[in-house]
Write an enzyme that holds these catalytic residues in place. Structure first.
Site, mmCIF file in Angstrom:
data_model
loop_
_atom_site.group_PDB
_atom_site.id
_atom_site.type_symbol
_atom_site.label_atom_id
_atom_site.label_comp_id
_atom_site.label_asym_id
_atom_site.label_seq_id
_atom_site.Cartn_x
_atom_site.Cartn_y
_atom_site.Cartn_z
ATOM 1 N N ASN A 54 -45.152 -39.557 11.302
ATOM 2 C CA ASN A 54 -44.248 -38.457 11.416
ATOM 3 C C ASN A 54 -43.935 -38.641 12.642
ATOM 4 O O ASN A 54 -42.486 -38.139 12.337
ATOM 5 C CB ASN A 54 -46.100 -37.619 11.797
ATOM 6 C CG ASN A 54 -47.158 -37.668 10.759
ATOM 7 O OD1 ASN A 54 -46.178 -37.987 9.697
ATOM 8 N ND2 ASN A 54 -48.225 -37.040 10.991
ATOM 9 N N ARG A 390 -41.465 -35.201 -6.231
ATOM 10 C CA ARG A 390 -42.432 -36.654 -5.285
ATOM 11 C C ARG A 390 -43.297 -36.718 -6.242
ATOM 12 O O ARG A 390 -43.805 -36.678 -7.209
ATOM 13 C CB ARG A 390 -42.582 -36.978 -4.271
ATOM 14 C CG ARG A 390 -41.878 -36.381 -2.772
ATOM 15 C CD ARG A 390 -42.011 -36.101 -1.563
ATOM 16 N NE ARG A 390 -41.789 -35.305 -0.401
ATOM 17 C CZ ARG A 390 -40.486 -36.504 0.107
ATOM 18 N NH1 ARG A 390 -39.846 -37.249 -0.700
ATOM 19 N NH2 ARG A 390 -39.598 -34.668 0.669
ATOM 20 N N ARG A 420 -36.410 -35.855 0.171
ATOM 21 C CA ARG A 420 -36.097 -36.573 1.535
ATOM 22 C C ARG A 420 -36.366 -37.716 1.350
ATOM 23 O O ARG A 420 -37.792 -37.527 1.011
ATOM 24 C CB ARG A 420 -36.275 -36.081 2.958
ATOM 25 C CG ARG A 420 -35.867 -36.689 3.526
ATOM 26 C CD ARG A 420 -35.170 -36.314 4.822
ATOM 27 N NE ARG A 420 -34.301 -35.119 4.958
ATOM 28 C CZ ARG A 420 -33.898 -34.161 5.583
ATOM 29 N NH1 ARG A 420 -35.331 -33.017 5.438
ATOM 30 N NH2 ARG A 420 -33.259 -32.858 5.366
ATOM 31 N N HIS A 450 -38.479 -27.621 -5.736
ATOM 32 C CA HIS A 450 -40.058 -27.658 -5.183
ATOM 33 C C HIS A 450 -40.810 -26.959 -6.226
ATOM 34 O O HIS A 450 -42.274 -27.406 -5.693
ATOM 35 C CB HIS A 450 -39.777 -27.282 -3.197
ATOM 36 C CG HIS A 450 -40.976 -27.783 -2.855
ATOM 37 N ND1 HIS A 450 -42.149 -27.491 -2.486
ATOM 38 C CD2 HIS A 450 -40.261 -29.240 -2.805
ATOM 39 C CE1 HIS A 450 -43.000 -27.484 -2.038
ATOM 40 N NE2 HIS A 450 -41.937 -29.149 -1.713
ATOM 41 N N TYR A 483 -53.899 -35.463 -0.650
ATOM 42 C CA TYR A 483 -53.273 -34.983 -0.411
ATOM 43 C C TYR A 483 -54.986 -33.384 -1.590
ATOM 44 O O TYR A 483 -54.938 -33.680 -2.372
ATOM 45 C CB TYR A 483 -52.507 -34.386 -1.129
ATOM 46 C CG TYR A 483 -51.824 -34.883 0.072
ATOM 47 C CD1 TYR A 483 -51.706 -36.174 0.606
ATOM 48 C CD2 TYR A 483 -50.023 -34.981 -0.201
ATOM 49 C CE1 TYR A 483 -51.117 -36.620 1.341
ATOM 50 C CE2 TYR A 483 -49.006 -35.567 0.538
ATOM 51 C CZ TYR A 483 -49.484 -36.248 0.916
ATOM 52 O OH TYR A 483 -48.404 -36.941 1.856
ATOM 53 N N ARG A 579 -52.270 -26.094 8.493
ATOM 54 C CA ARG A 579 -52.393 -27.694 8.691
ATOM 55 C C ARG A 579 -51.554 -28.077 9.831
ATOM 56 O O ARG A 579 -51.935 -28.614 10.656
ATOM 57 C CB ARG A 579 -51.455 -28.736 7.646
ATOM 58 C CG ARG A 579 -51.888 -30.440 8.075
ATOM 59 C CD ARG A 579 -52.078 -30.940 6.801
ATOM 60 N NE ARG A 579 -51.102 -30.916 5.858
ATOM 61 C CZ ARG A 579 -49.480 -30.979 5.896
ATOM 62 N NH1 ARG A 579 -49.404 -31.851 7.336
ATOM 63 N NH2 ARG A 579 -49.084 -31.047 4.630
ATOM 64 N N HIS A 607 -52.986 -29.550 1.535
ATOM 65 C CA HIS A 607 -51.872 -29.726 1.487
ATOM 66 C C HIS A 607 -52.082 -28.312 -0.054
ATOM 67 O O HIS A 607 -50.348 -27.956 0.329
ATOM 68 C CB HIS A 607 -51.444 -31.178 0.537
ATOM 69 C CG HIS A 607 -49.882 -31.076 -0.493
ATOM 70 N ND1 HIS A 607 -49.439 -30.499 -1.136
ATOM 71 C CD2 HIS A 607 -48.782 -31.152 0.356
ATOM 72 C CE1 HIS A 607 -48.607 -31.118 -1.758
ATOM 73 N NE2 HIS A 607 -47.325 -30.741 -0.249
#
Length: 718
Positions: A54, A390, A420, A450, A483, A579, A607
């Site tokens: 992170n 992703r 990214r 997204h 997730y 979160r 998530h």
């Protein structure tokens, strides 16, 4: 006059916390899971690795952005009242506190406990003669040929790649060796600095011989530092040090590159490796050696994180594959097959009758993969349209899309190259899909796609029917095991029509058309949310207060926050489970006294985005790919979709409410920016939402398996 209590999230009196400081508190909550003695040992180690991971992205993106802001607008203040310099100073202080606690846990708690469990980390000074001989042989035969020592006294300082481990060596000449200077040798008699990149192609964990029945290991970087003298014949190695540099990775691609967009994206990836240095993690070494590295990289003291231990502790998770670690990880939690979907045959008949909810990772992600795979080979399927953000490596979904295209289906895939740190992987998948004949669209100019949506168009006996999958999370089977996300399978005509309009908008010249059920950012998700908050205010009364409940990853959109403050002032109760980042300040009288904010950090990464509005008793519930952030609501293509099926609605609402009952892995946000860990009160049972959900789906699975299978005997003509 009483002294004001320090605001840990920004300047006192501000209406919002600082975004970066709020993120740091999220990383501190991740660290708190590593500090918990009741978590399995290897899982605690994994949380330490997540803290480091992170931090890597945080420094490369958020801190790098602030450093550039400091150069351009040094007096500009953010919504928390801080300038870039003030924010960077607070970030440095808090980050150093977290790193210190992280490495205290690693070196003083977890590594000694691992040794007791049979996994012993041996530092070079503690090598036995047999271990030293083994390590030296390993270095000479397996490592030495791959190392490249780099001089630093030439005109240009050698390239130090971002996020790669390096060894630094402080050298001086051996007396009597350098009698004749040449152009290849340094002329100075002062201490010399040499750098050696640590190759990522060699496993970092190096096992050593042992005689006590336990598994002993060292690290590749340890072995490079103690035997690195062989790289510098004619020189003494005075000091050595392992370090890792984070560089600015917050680059934007030229959105007007047109047909050259992929090449422009590849150039961005190259730039990341030579961009502005942001921070340095440095292992044990002399002050002089560290000072030389810091000076060469133009870093300030606050940018350096000294750690007396293992940089990147997450790499130690490779130890979990051995027998010694069998009892040191979480007990296995199965991913159950959804009770409402057939285990054999296609889903088309089921989806014509009702919507199906999927709650991963408690339920298996296999139905999503199978949905695309079935569509790829079904002769009645005419087209598949899908977004990919992703996907992960070796994606079965990408393989299914390629198969569908080869089978003659019309396949249109929106691959977001600007995701990214996944850019290179997405470029590869995009090129493979194009080679298979699929139509690939590389996102949109100035906007990231997204949204998570898959539309299957099928010709049936009564005409064309559209089947739809909408999700809060990525189409990635690997992360779907870790997730928590909701998704819905549906053939609802209104949703399917809106999906068609959505794909028309993002693929071509179609103007944005009014959708009946779906909301799309940056067009109308924000305005729809504001309308629903204001509607809640209008319906709220002292006898029947309004209610807004939301679960998401991050909340830092000033407009939305101000609307929530207005709702609180009007008596609306606002329950938020966030979160990660939350810049909203709860519990302030006259501003946010009716707002509570909690955060669950546990075994699974939370998530999903879920939004509930009481609406005067006519409840509404939405799922979304979007957090309440500027980037999601104003700068990305996102979707928010209603939960229309009454059974799905009941399940999602019940699950959402359970997050506010957690008292064992939950923290509560205080008005000074700190987070308070919740604990069961005296006589109160401990509640973990993730454990409760796992048990719930286990019961569903047991009930499904216990149902008798009905078989019918069919007469056939002989």
């Amino acid at each position: 006059m009483a002294e004001k209590k320090e605001n840990k999230g920004g300047r006192a009196g501000a209406r919002c916390f600082n975004r970066e400081l709020s993120w740091l508190e999220f990383n501190a909550r991740v660290l708190s899971e590593a500090l918990r003695k009741d978590n399995p040992l290897m899982e605690r180690l994994n949380f330490l690795g997540i803290v480091s991971s992170n931090f890597g992205e945080f420094f490369q993106v958020r801190v790098a952005s602030l450093k550039r802001e400091l150069m351009v607008n040094p007096r500009q203040k953010d919504s928390s009242g801080l300038t870039a310099r003030e924010a960077l100073e607070k970030i440095s202080v808090r980050s150093h506190e977290i790193v210190e606690a992280q490495y205290g846990c690693l070196m003083n708690d977890i590594l000694p406990a691992l040794a007791k469990a049979g996994l012993v980390y041996v530092r070079p000074k503690a090598f036995s003669s047999a271990q030293r001989n083994h390590a030296e042989g390993f270095f000479r035969h397996e490592v030495f040929p791959l190392l490249t020592p780099l001089r630093t006294d030439l005109a240009e300082f050698p390239h130090v790649a971002s996020m790669q481990l390096h060894a630094a060596f402080l050298l001086d000449k051996m007396p009597g060796v350098h009698r004749k200077e040449t152009g290849l040798l340094p002329q100075s008699d002062t201490d010399l600095l040499a750098l050696v990149p640590i190759p990522a192609s060699i496993p970092r964990i190096v096992y050593l011989p042992s005689e006590d029945g336990r598994k002993h290991f060292s690290l590749l970087d340890d072995i490079v530092t103690i035997f690195g003298r062989e790289l510098f014949p004619g020189y003494n190695v005075k000091e050595s040090m392992i370090f890792k540099l984070a560089r600015d990775a917050d680059f934007a691609v030229d959105e007007e590159a047109g047909d050259q967009f992929i090449q422009a994206m590849k150039e961005v990836l190259v730039k990341r490796q030579s961009s502005l240095p942001v921070c340095l993690w440095a292992g044990a070494g002399s002050k002089k050696l560290l000072s030389m590295v810091k000076e060469k990289l133009a870093l300030e003291e606050g940018d350096v994180y000294r750690v007396d231990g293992i940089i990147d502790p997450g790499s130690l998770m490779d130890l979990s594959s051995g027998d010694e670690a069998a009892g040191l990880v979480y007990p296995d939690w199965p991913h159950f097959y959804p009770a409402d979907l057939p285990e054999e045959g296609s889903y088309w008949n089921t989806l014509r009758q009702k919507d199906i909810l999927l709650n991963v990772p408690y339920e298996s992600y296999d139905p999503v993969v199978r949905f695309v795979q079935d569509a790829a080979v079904d002769s009645h399927v005419l087209a598949i349209k899908m977004t990919l953000y992703r996907t992960g490596s070796n994606s079965p979904i990408v393989q299914a899309l390629k198969r569908a295209s080869v089978n003659g289906k019309s396949v249109t895939v929106f691959v977001e190259l600007k995701a990214r740190f996944d850019e290179q992987r997405n470029i590869s998948w995009a090129e493979e899909l194009e080679d298979a004949g699929a139509t690939v669209i590389y996102g949109m100019v100035n906007l990231k796609v997204h949204a998570k949506i898959c539309l299957v168009i099928r010709k049936e006996s009564d005409g064309i029917r559209r089947y739809l999958h909408l999700s809060t999370g990525n189409y990635n089977p690997k992360t779907a095991r870790l997730y928590q996300d909701f998704s819905i399978f549906t053939s609802n005509p209104d949703l399917a029509l809106d999906a068609t309009l959505f794909f028309n908008v993002v693929s071509g010249y179609s103007i944005v058309q009014q959708m009946h059920s779906l909301c799309m950012a940056p067009v109308n998700i924000k305005s729809r949310l504001i309308d629903m908050i204001e509607r809640e205010i209008s319906y709220s009364s002292p006898d029947n207060p309004g209610l807004i409940i939301a679960k998401m990853n991050s909340l830092c959109h000033d407009e939305i926050i101000e609307e929530l403050y207005k709702a609180s002032a009007a008596g609306v109760r606002v329950m938020l489970n966030i979160r990660g980042i939350c810049t909203l300040i709860p519990g302030v009288k006259g501003m946010s006294e009716n707002i509570e904010v909690s955060s669950v950090v546990g075994r699974y990464l939370e998530h999903s985005r879920v939004f509930y509005f009481k609406n005067g008793g006519n409840e509404e519930l939405y799922l979304s790919s979007a957090d309440w952030m500027v980037r999601n609501l104003d700068k990305r293509i996102e979707l928010m979709f209603p939960v229309l099926d009454k059974d799905v609605f009941a399940t999602v609402k019940e699950t959402l409410m359970l997050y506010f009952e957690d008292n064992s892995h939950c923290h509560k946000l205080m008005k000074d920016g700190s987070w308070k860990a919740l604990k069961p009160a005296a006589g109160e049972a401990a509640v973990s939402v993730q454990e409760e959900l796992q048990q719930k789906y286990a019961r569903y699975d047991e009930a499904r398996k216990s149902q008798p299978k009905v078989e019918f005997e069919v007469r056939r003509k002989n």
